[in-house]
Motif scaffolding. Sequence first.
Motif, PDB file in Angstrom:
ATOM      1  N   ARG A  46       0.884  -1.175   0.000  1.00 54.90           N
ATOM      2  CA  ARG A  46       0.000   0.000   0.000  1.00 54.90           C
ATOM      3  C   ARG A  46       0.914   1.214   0.000  1.00 54.90           C
ATOM      4  NH1 ARG A  46      -2.795   2.765   4.584  1.00 54.90           N
ATOM      5  NH2 ARG A  46      -4.474   3.957   3.639  1.00 54.90           N
ATOM      6  N   VAL A  47       0.858   1.995  -1.074  1.00 53.67           N
ATOM      7  CA  VAL A  47       1.747   3.142  -1.257  1.00 53.67           C
ATOM      8  C   VAL A  47       0.933   4.423  -1.071  1.00 53.67           C
ATOM      9  CG1 VAL A  47       3.275   4.325  -2.880  1.00 53.67           C
ATOM     10  CG2 VAL A  47       3.157   1.826  -2.868  1.00 53.67           C
ATOM     11  N   CYS A  48       1.413   5.292  -0.178  1.00 59.11           N
ATOM     12  CA  CYS A  48       0.718   6.552   0.102  1.00 59.11           C
ATOM     13  C   CYS A  48       1.611   7.727  -0.278  1.00 59.11           C
ATOM     14  CB  CYS A  48       0.351   6.655   1.578  1.00 59.11           C
ATOM     15  SG  CYS A  48      -0.781   5.363   2.124  1.00 59.11           S
ATOM     16  N   SER A  49       0.997   8.706  -0.946  1.00 61.09           N
ATOM     17  CA  SER A  49       1.743   9.909  -1.314  1.00 61.09           C
ATOM     18  C   SER A  49       1.293  11.109  -0.496  1.00 61.09           C
ATOM     19  CB  SER A  49       1.587  10.203  -2.810  1.00 61.09           C
ATOM     20  OG  SER A  49       0.228  10.405  -3.121  1.00 61.09           O
ATOM     21  N   GLY A  50       0.392  10.889   0.415  1.00 65.46           N
ATOM     22  CA  GLY A  50      -0.108  11.954   1.281  1.00 65.46           C
ATOM     23  C   GLY A  50      -0.969  11.337   2.362  1.00 65.46           C
ATOM     24  N   ALA A  51      -1.618  12.181   3.125  1.00 62.85           N
ATOM     25  CA  ALA A  51      -2.439  11.685   4.230  1.00 62.85           C
ATOM     26  C   ALA A  51      -3.631  10.862   3.749  1.00 62.85           C
ATOM     27  CB  ALA A  51      -2.918  12.853   5.079  1.00 62.85           C
ATOM     28  N   SER A  52      -4.203  11.217   2.598  1.00 58.82           N
ATOM     29  CA  SER A  52      -5.395  10.509   2.138  1.00 58.82           C
ATOM     30  C   SER A  52      -5.269   9.949   0.727  1.00 58.82           C
ATOM     31  CB  SER A  52      -6.598  11.462   2.188  1.00 58.82           C
ATOM     32  OG  SER A  52      -6.389  12.534   1.289  1.00 58.82           O
ATOM     33  N   SER A  53      -4.079   9.979   0.147  1.00 58.20           N
ATOM     34  CA  SER A  53      -3.890   9.500  -1.214  1.00 58.20           C
ATOM     35  C   SER A  53      -3.032   8.238  -1.208  1.00 58.20           C
ATOM     36  CB  SER A  53      -3.228  10.588  -2.063  1.00 58.20           C
ATOM     37  OG  SER A  53      -2.977  10.113  -3.356  1.00 58.20           O
ATOM     38  N   CYS A  54      -3.703   7.083  -1.178  1.00 57.78           N
ATOM     39  CA  CYS A  54      -2.998   5.805  -1.143  1.00 57.78           C
ATOM     40  C   CYS A  54      -3.502   4.911  -2.272  1.00 57.78           C
ATOM     41  CB  CYS A  54      -3.215   5.102   0.192  1.00 57.78           C
ATOM     42  SG  CYS A  54      -2.563   5.975   1.612  1.00 57.78           S
TER      43      CYS A  54
END
Length: 119
Positions: A46-54
Amino acid sequence: MSRYDDNTGLWGCGLIILLVIGALVFGVVKLSTDRVETITVKDKERVCSGASSCQYLVWDTDGEVYENADTILAGKFDSSTLYGALEEGHTYRVKVNGWRIPLFSWYPNILSIESEITK
């Protein structure tokens, strides 16, 4: 100058219509790329680029990368369940659509697991 000389409203409507048509064409073209592939899961994350963008990513042993995302156009709303069902080292026949476009970080999307292949 009368109110009929101002065409900015027409340009705005035209732009909105073009965007809607473009989105519909893109959706139809993407959905028309459905295919079944056989993959052996090498890794998943699971890759996240921000607090709510995964996003859920799945790598196969051939070096391909797949995304596992909900998509309204395909009627898929169970990406978390599907992600949990994929196990590293196991081989699956999966239904996917879309293409790998590195410029936009797009990956083929896993729509469903058709079957698990036992060896």
